[in-house]
Scaffold this motif. Structure first.
Motif, PDB file in Angstrom:
ATOM      1  N   ARG A 234      -0.282 -20.701 -14.418  1.00 33.80           N
ATOM      2  CA  ARG A 234      -0.898 -21.349 -15.504  1.00 33.80           C
ATOM      3  C   ARG A 234      -1.377 -21.288 -16.472  1.00 33.80           C
ATOM      4  NH1 ARG A 234       2.784 -27.281 -14.445  1.00 33.80           N
ATOM      5  NH2 ARG A 234       5.011 -26.588 -13.386  1.00 33.80           N
ATOM      6  N   ALA A 235      -2.759 -20.689 -15.567  1.00 37.93           N
ATOM      7  CA  ALA A 235      -4.214 -20.134 -16.024  1.00 37.93           C
ATOM      8  C   ALA A 235      -3.769 -19.951 -17.679  1.00 37.93           C
ATOM      9  CB  ALA A 235      -4.619 -19.721 -15.247  1.00 37.93           C
ATOM     10  N   PRO A 236      -4.774 -20.440 -18.472  1.00 41.01           N
ATOM     11  CA  PRO A 236      -4.588 -19.668 -19.722  1.00 41.01           C
ATOM     12  C   PRO A 236      -5.917 -18.498 -19.990  1.00 41.01           C
ATOM     13  CG  PRO A 236      -5.843 -21.306 -19.664  1.00 41.01           C
ATOM     14  CD  PRO A 236      -5.267 -21.401 -18.102  1.00 41.01           C
ATOM     15  N   PHE A 237      -5.291 -18.089 -21.409  1.00 40.46           N
ATOM     16  CA  PHE A 237      -6.199 -16.961 -21.371  1.00 40.46           C
ATOM     17  C   PHE A 237      -7.441 -17.031 -21.260  1.00 40.46           C
ATOM     18  CE2 PHE A 237      -2.406 -14.735 -23.581  1.00 40.46           C
ATOM     19  CZ  PHE A 237      -2.446 -13.991 -22.403  1.00 40.46           C
ATOM     20  N   GLU A 238      -8.897 -16.935 -20.729  1.00 39.64           N
ATOM     21  CA  GLU A 238      -9.885 -17.052 -20.843  1.00 39.64           C
ATOM     22  C   GLU A 238     -10.765 -16.298 -21.614  1.00 39.64           C
ATOM     23  OE1 GLU A 238     -10.237 -19.764 -19.094  1.00 39.64           O
ATOM     24  OE2 GLU A 238      -9.128 -19.800 -17.689  1.00 39.64           O
TER      25      GLU A 238
END
Ligand SMILES: [Zn+2]
Ligand SMILES: [Zn+2]
Length: 227
Positions: free
Chosen positions: A98-102
């Motif tokens: 579920r990582a966001p765009f960093e």
């Protein structure tokens, strides 16, 4: 991020003012992706740069030379006024579902290079001055492997230079070989670890057996000679 954006704006002003002190230019950072169709008087310029990332969920580090920076340029010759909208595209951690765009982190030197290339492009495109040359950003660590398109925001929007084969405005084909999202930690580990040779357990057993038989034969021979 806000502080970084100020650096981009200031550095751009410094460079463009040096070349065109009597003209007004402004650089803004766009949260929204630029329009796909270009209005008259507008042009788009894209660069692939090296930057580092950190996952906000697991703190994992990685780096990529395929970080997409897109400039949407509008120039009015009558008003002597120019506007540049910059979009920087992020990347996601490949380990966190579920990582966001960093947001990428660029070094000062690489921000300089990207902006020098931009100013050179503006001079050629808007003023017909000089010829546009592009200096690639510094790739600070060796990267290997292909571009991780699945976790790239620019690829998701279909504008990553890598996914637009043949349409890229940059000539940085040499980046393709560095276009990876290799984990920094895994790179450091591979650099520190001695090379390991993996032997099959069956082969190991066979070697031990052979060695044992040879030793027994030598002992028997030695005993026969002595007696
Ligand atoms: Zn993560
Ligand atoms: Zn991409």
């Amino acid at each position: 991020m806000e502080k970084d954006m100020e650096v981009w704006k200031e550095e751009f002003q410094k460079r463009i003012q040096e070349k065109k002190p009597w003209h007004t230019w402004a650089l803004s950072v766009d949260k929204e992706p630029p329009p796909h169709t270009l209005l008259p008087g507008c042009s788009q310029y894209q660069q692939c740069a090296f930057a580092r990332f950190q996952c906000s969920l697991c703190s994992r580090h990685w780096a990529s030379a395929q970080v997409c920076v897109l400039f949407h340029i509008h120039w009015s010759q009558q008003e002597r006024k120019g506007q540049v909208q910059m979009s920087i595209f992020g990347q996601k951690c490949r380990k966190c579902p579920r990582a966001p765009f960093e947001v990428p982190e660029f070094t000062g030197e690489n921000i300089s290079r990207v902006l020098n290339n931009l100013v050179s492009y503006i001079l050629k495109r808007c003023y017909r001055e000089g010829f546009h040359s592009e200096l690639p950003t510094i790739v600070e660590i060796p990267l290997e492997g292909p571009h991780d398109s699945v976790n790239c925001e620019a690829c998701a929007q279909g504008i990553c230079a890598k996914s637009r084969t043949g349409l890229s405005k940059t000539d940085n084909d040499e980046f393709s070989q560095y276009g990876s999202h290799t984990s920094l930690t895994s790179l450091f580990h591979s650099a520190q670890m001695p090379t390991q040779i993996n032997l099959d357990p069956k082969v190991c057993g066979l070697l031990v057996c052979c060695l044992f038989i040879i030793i027994v034969v030598i002992i028997i021979l030695a005993l026969t000679v002595w007696s």
